[in-house]
Design an enzyme around this catalytic site. Structure first.
Site, PDB file in Angstrom:
ATOM      1  N   ASN A   9      -8.305   7.751 -18.506  1.00 36.95           N
ATOM      2  CA  ASN A   9      -6.964   7.227 -18.810  1.00 36.95           C
ATOM      3  C   ASN A   9      -6.458   7.643 -20.201  1.00 36.95           C
ATOM      4  OD1 ASN A   9      -7.380   4.102 -16.965  1.00 36.95           O
ATOM      5  ND2 ASN A   9      -6.391   5.998 -16.337  1.00 36.95           N
ATOM      6  N   ASP A  46      -4.838  -0.636  -8.795  1.00 35.93           N
ATOM      7  CA  ASP A  46      -4.055   0.607  -8.796  1.00 35.93           C
ATOM      8  C   ASP A  46      -2.638   0.345  -8.284  1.00 35.93           C
ATOM      9  OD1 ASP A  46      -3.554   3.282  -9.153  1.00 35.93           O
ATOM     10  OD2 ASP A  46      -4.573   3.921  -7.317  1.00 35.93           O
TER      11      ASP A  46
HETATM   12  C1  FPP Z   1      -3.516   1.502 -12.473  1.00 33.30           C
HETATM   13  O1  FPP Z   1      -2.178   1.683 -12.105  1.00 33.30           O
HETATM   14  C2  FPP Z   1      -3.672   0.548 -13.559  1.00 33.30           C
HETATM   15  C3  FPP Z   1      -4.240   0.786 -14.791  1.00 33.30           C
HETATM   16  C4  FPP Z   1      -4.769   2.116 -15.170  1.00 33.30           C
HETATM   17  C5  FPP Z   1      -4.353  -0.230 -15.801  1.00 33.30           C
HETATM   18  C6  FPP Z   1      -4.581  -1.630 -15.348  1.00 33.30           C
HETATM   19  C7  FPP Z   1      -4.097  -2.558 -16.363  1.00 33.30           C
HETATM   20  C8  FPP Z   1      -3.523  -3.762 -16.145  1.00 33.30           C
HETATM   21  C9  FPP Z   1      -3.418  -4.373 -14.825  1.00 33.30           C
HETATM   22  C10 FPP Z   1      -2.939  -4.538 -17.265  1.00 33.30           C
HETATM   23  C11 FPP Z   1      -3.870  -5.066 -18.305  1.00 33.30           C
HETATM   24  C12 FPP Z   1      -5.165  -5.531 -17.815  1.00 33.30           C
HETATM   25  C13 FPP Z   1      -5.918  -6.464 -18.378  1.00 33.30           C
HETATM   26  C14 FPP Z   1      -7.266  -6.742 -17.846  1.00 33.30           C
HETATM   27  C15 FPP Z   1      -5.458  -7.284 -19.508  1.00 33.30           C
HETATM   28  P1  FPP Z   1      -1.559   3.130 -12.307  1.00 33.30           P
HETATM   29  O2  FPP Z   1      -0.916   3.172 -13.645  1.00 33.30           O
HETATM   30  O3  FPP Z   1      -2.600   4.180 -12.098  1.00 33.30           O
HETATM   31  O4  FPP Z   1      -0.492   3.169 -11.159  1.00 33.30           O
HETATM   32  P2  FPP Z   1      -0.006   4.452 -10.314  1.00 33.30           P
HETATM   33  O5  FPP Z   1      -1.193   4.953  -9.579  1.00 33.30           O
HETATM   34  O6  FPP Z   1       1.037   3.882  -9.425  1.00 33.30           O
HETATM   35  O7  FPP Z   1       0.533   5.433 -11.299  1.00 33.30           O
END
Ligand code: FPP
Length: 251
Positions: A70, A22
């Site tokens: 998501n 996250d």
């Molecule tokens: C959460 O940060 C992250 C995600 C929902 C996606 C995770 C994806 C990756 C790390 C990239 C691709 C992964 C792979 C396995 C190839 P957020 O967007 O919720 O951050 P925030 O809470 O700060 O908004």
């Protein structure tokens, strides 16, 4: 960092570590960049953590890459995440093979875009003989979805006389989850200073140790994993018993 690594007792490693990655969006925002920039940099952390986990001897690593919720993000971000997934999977198959890591998914990948599904299926196939660690990507996954699916399958079996209600034990229920041949996670890590489980592995984390760190996912490095493992090894895992029952008297 090497000193941190030396403080890890290899005989007390969790077999399965689950991670809620996250903070990509906030990391990007703090740099005045669009959210997708955070996801792109999140891939570096994914690479590091997979490598570190495999090197140290973790057998299963599960990363929450895309939840059923998501899909509600702006279409541009969903599309960017799907493209990033395809690009990363394609680019990383060689590294997975070099590190003897097998890829698996949990979640409903049948509803992912065709391109993502194909790339995943190919990578799963191309890494299927690897034995050092299994990397489970939770994709289009949520625990309530998984539990509901398991319940439906069990209900069908009861309806068709394949299973009797009295046969439904915890083990039988667990065998209908996506994680049926994976040990329960003993350590769950969430980055970015949020203290939530967000519909992740709700059945499986019944006895997991929870570790929260303020570090945003794109900044998470090997040393952060080592810190989490050392913290885990300092915990007393009682499973409902009392301290004296689980701690040898002379230690
Ligand atoms: C959460 O940060 C992250 C995600 C929902 C996606 C995770 C994806 C990756 C790390 C990239 C691709 C992964 C792979 C396995 C190839 P957020 O967007 O919720 O951050 P925030 O809470 O700060 O908004």
């Amino acid at each position: 960092m090497d000193e941190l690594k030396l403080n890890i007792d290899k005989s007390l490693l969790p077999k399965h570590v689950a991670v809620i990655m996250d903070g990509n969006g906030r990391w990007a925002k703090s740099k005045g960049m669009p959210r997708v920039f955070g996801h792109k940099n999140g891939v570096n952390a994914v690479r590091e953590i997979c490598e570190a986990a495999a090197e140290i001897g973790i057998e299963h690593l599960t990363l929450y890459a895309f939840s059923t919720e998501n899909w509600n993000r702006p279409a541009m971000e969903v599309n960017a995440l799907m493209s990033l997934l395809v690009e990363t999977i394609k680019a990383e198959v060689k590294t997975l093979n070099d590190n003897n890591i097998k890829l698996n998914t949990i979640g409903d990948i049948s509803h992912l875009p065709e391109k993502s599904k194909n790339a995943l299926e190919k990578a799963i196939n191309d890494t299927s003989n690897n034995t050092r660690m299994i990397l489970h990507l939770a994709l289009n996954y949520s625990a309530r979805w998984e539990i509901t699916q398991a319940t439906k399958t069990i209900a069908e079996k009861v309806k068709n006389n394949i299973l009797q209600p009295e046969d439904i034990t915890q083990e039988v229920f667990a065998s209908h989850l996506n994680t049926h041949n994976i040990p329960d996670p003993e350590l769950l890590i969430r980055t970015s200073g949020e203290y939530r489980i967000s519909n992740y592995l709700l059945w499986q984390i019944a006895y997991a140790e929870l570790y929260f760190t303020p570090v945003f996912w794109p900044d998470f490095r090997k040393a952060n994993l080592y810190e989490a493992l050392i913290d885990f090894q300092g915990r007393e895992r009682r499973f409902g018993k009392i301290s004296e029952q689980v701690t040898p008297a002379n230690t």
